[in-house]
Write an enzyme that holds these catalytic residues in place. Structure first.
Site, PDB file in Angstrom:
ATOM      1  N   GLY A  32       1.286  -1.209   0.002  1.00  0.00           N
ATOM      2  CA  GLY A  32       0.221   0.227   0.289  1.00  0.00           C
ATOM      3  C   GLY A  32       1.133   1.530  -0.639  1.00  0.00           C
ATOM      4  O   GLY A  32       1.609   1.444   0.984  1.00  0.00           O
ATOM      5  N   ALA A  33       0.808   1.954  -0.395  1.00  0.00           N
ATOM      6  CA  ALA A  33       1.303   3.523  -1.445  1.00  0.00           C
ATOM      7  C   ALA A  33       1.648   3.740   0.061  1.00  0.00           C
ATOM      8  O   ALA A  33       3.389   4.153   0.703  1.00  0.00           O
ATOM      9  CB  ALA A  33       1.092   3.944  -2.198  1.00  0.00           C
ATOM     10  N   ARG A  46      11.320  -0.563  -3.775  1.00  0.00           N
ATOM     11  CA  ARG A  46       9.806  -0.876  -4.964  1.00  0.00           C
ATOM     12  C   ARG A  46       9.907   0.466  -6.156  1.00  0.00           C
ATOM     13  O   ARG A  46      10.023   1.584  -5.663  1.00  0.00           O
ATOM     14  CB  ARG A  46       8.827  -1.250  -4.494  1.00  0.00           C
ATOM     15  CG  ARG A  46       8.682  -2.339  -3.835  1.00  0.00           C
ATOM     16  CD  ARG A  46       7.286  -3.168  -3.509  1.00  0.00           C
ATOM     17  NE  ARG A  46       6.549  -3.628  -4.674  1.00  0.00           N
ATOM     18  CZ  ARG A  46       5.479  -3.563  -4.320  1.00  0.00           C
ATOM     19  NH1 ARG A  46       4.074  -3.651  -3.641  1.00  0.00           N
ATOM     20  NH2 ARG A  46       4.522  -4.028  -5.327  1.00  0.00           N
ATOM     21  N   GLN A  95      -5.599  -9.265  -2.798  1.00  0.00           N
ATOM     22  CA  GLN A  95      -6.043  -8.831  -1.643  1.00  0.00           C
ATOM     23  C   GLN A  95      -7.164  -7.805  -0.970  1.00  0.00           C
ATOM     24  O   GLN A  95      -7.010  -8.220   0.117  1.00  0.00           O
ATOM     25  CB  GLN A  95      -4.742  -6.645  -1.842  1.00  0.00           C
ATOM     26  CG  GLN A  95      -3.328  -7.283  -1.962  1.00  0.00           C
ATOM     27  CD  GLN A  95      -3.014  -7.126  -3.536  1.00  0.00           C
ATOM     28  OE1 GLN A  95      -3.319  -7.598  -4.248  1.00  0.00           O
ATOM     29  NE2 GLN A  95      -1.577  -6.804  -3.242  1.00  0.00           N
ATOM     30  N   ASP A 145      -1.356   4.710  -6.208  1.00  0.00           N
ATOM     31  CA  ASP A 145       0.022   4.375  -5.993  1.00  0.00           C
ATOM     32  C   ASP A 145       1.184   5.390  -6.512  1.00  0.00           C
ATOM     33  O   ASP A 145       1.518   6.311  -5.741  1.00  0.00           O
ATOM     34  CB  ASP A 145       0.297   2.839  -6.758  1.00  0.00           C
ATOM     35  CG  ASP A 145       0.256   2.141  -5.687  1.00  0.00           C
ATOM     36  OD1 ASP A 145       1.081   1.607  -4.632  1.00  0.00           O
ATOM     37  OD2 ASP A 145      -1.136   1.881  -5.857  1.00  0.00           O
ATOM     38  N   ASN A 203      -2.127   2.630 -10.772  1.00  0.00           N
ATOM     39  CA  ASN A 203      -2.671   1.845  -9.205  1.00  0.00           C
ATOM     40  C   ASN A 203      -2.714   0.210  -9.500  1.00  0.00           C
ATOM     41  O   ASN A 203      -2.133  -0.231 -10.623  1.00  0.00           O
ATOM     42  CB  ASN A 203      -4.030   1.971  -9.125  1.00  0.00           C
ATOM     43  CG  ASN A 203      -4.636   1.597  -7.788  1.00  0.00           C
ATOM     44  OD1 ASN A 203      -4.503   1.442  -6.789  1.00  0.00           O
ATOM     45  ND2 ASN A 203      -5.430   0.964  -7.571  1.00  0.00           N
TER      46      ASN A 203
END
Length: 361
Positions: free
Chosen positions: A55-56, A96, A208, A249, A259
């Site tokens: 999760g960003a 990431r 998720q 994101d 996203n």
């Protein structure tokens, strides 16, 4: 309303205590609730890379704490600890590539380090960096609460009561420092009696949606049904979906949104079926340095994630294409909700105006 939202906070995935960062391992939910402690930047980077935390916003918060941990370690080693931190910033930045919150948080920590006068004791400097990481965490929590209220107000404005909504991936408390982004809006709308049912895409290949989103919603008594990602268009056609609500994101200067993979096709299907499409993300997700979604680096992960399930191979012995994100063009988006306000039908001019504002609360 804010008091009701605070009272509804039941889940957290990040905890800073006893000079360590504790992360709830999201790879094993909902079957196990396992916490891991991290005391080094390399450990935090590994947790980000391996999806212990995802999760960003949560990635950005974790990276900020990673720098605080690195400072403690470098100071203990002696020498030019501030110079040695350059390596830790790099390790975390490389964990990431797509979620811009990671780089936003690292830049805040870098700026805080630069503002130190240079004559403070190492312990004073360490305290300043730890305080900055905590401030990033608390800031995200406050942003979540503001976005939840704004998003719920937007739902009420356009379509009133009893919504059937569709969401993708996990954008709740597990993905943030607090109430959640897209899922925070859904939670707030439920508290106000506006949610009849939530359909949660399972979100291949890490599931998720079926593991995390469904777990969060079910724990709060919000009616939720899990569906295969490929069933989304059929649901819009047959189940009266009124909103697709997702997170982000990275959002570029023109309002394009990166996203979780599968978001783009949801937006295309929503446009065809007349379903409104809402993106919910803090302003830290907006990257005004990138003109459009064409400039966003898209992470690709190992193909085995598609071809294996729980470590057991279930697919043929072939190559697999496994991009983690896709880009939804701004012209498919009805609204972007941030803690600075709402942009309806986003474009470059509207995004620039948004970023000139201060927070609403």
């Amino acid at each position: 309303m804010r008091d009701r939202l605070l009272a509804a906070e039941k889940v957290k995935a990040i905890d800073w205590r006893d000079d360590a960062l504790y992360l709830l391992d999201q790879r094993v939910l909902p079957f196990e609730e396992t916490w891991h402690a991290y005391t080094t930047a390399a450990g935090v980077a590994g947790a980000i890379r391996s999806m212990v935390v995802r999760g960003a916003p949560a990635i950005g918060i974790s990276a900020a704490y990673g720098i605080a941990l690195a400072a403690r370690q470098r100071i203990a080693e002696g020498g030019d600890w501030a110079m040695a931190l350059v390596q830790d910033f790099t390790v975390l930045a490389e964990s990431r590539p797509t979620a811009v919150n990671l780089f936003w948080a690292l830049n805040r920590m870098r700026d805080r380090l630069a503002r130190l006068k240079g004559n403070e004791s190492p312990l004073v400097a360490l305290a300043a960096l730890e305080a900055e990481a905590v401030a990033i965490h608390l800031s995200d929590r406050e942003a979540n609460l503001t976005m939840a209220q704004l998003g719920a107000d937007l739902i009420r404005k356009h379509q009133g009561n009893l919504q059937t909504v569709l969401t993708h991936c996990n954008t709740g408390a597990l993905a943030t420092g607090g109430f959640g982004t897209a899922l925070g809006v859904i939670r707030a709308a439920h508290l106000e009696g506006m949610i009849e049912r939530v359909y949660a895409d399972e979100t291949r290949p890490w599931l998720q949606g079926s593991r995390l989103t469904a777990w969060e919603l079910a724990n709060e008594g919000i009616p939720v049904t899990v569906n295969a990602d490929s069933a989304a268009a059929h649901l819009m056609k047959t189940k009266g979906i009124t909103w697709v609500i997702v997170g982000a994101d990275r959002i570029t200067a023109n309002g394009d949104v990166a996203n979780k993979i599968g978001t783009y096709q949801l937006a295309v299907a929503a446009m065809h079926h007349g379903v409104r499409f809402m993106v919910v993300a803090p302003s830290s997700t907006i990257d005004m340095a990138l003109a459009s979604g064409d400039d966003i680096p898209i992470e690709e992960r190992e193909g085995r994630e598609l071809l294996e399930l729980g470590g057991q191979r279930v697919g043929a012995d072939v190559d697999a294409f496994n991009p983690v994100f896709d880009v939804t063009p701004a012209d498919l988006i009805d609204a972007i909700v941030t803690e600075k306000g709402i942009v309806e039908r986003p474009d470059t001019a509207k995004m620039a105006l948004l970023m000139c504002r201060k927070r609403l609360h």
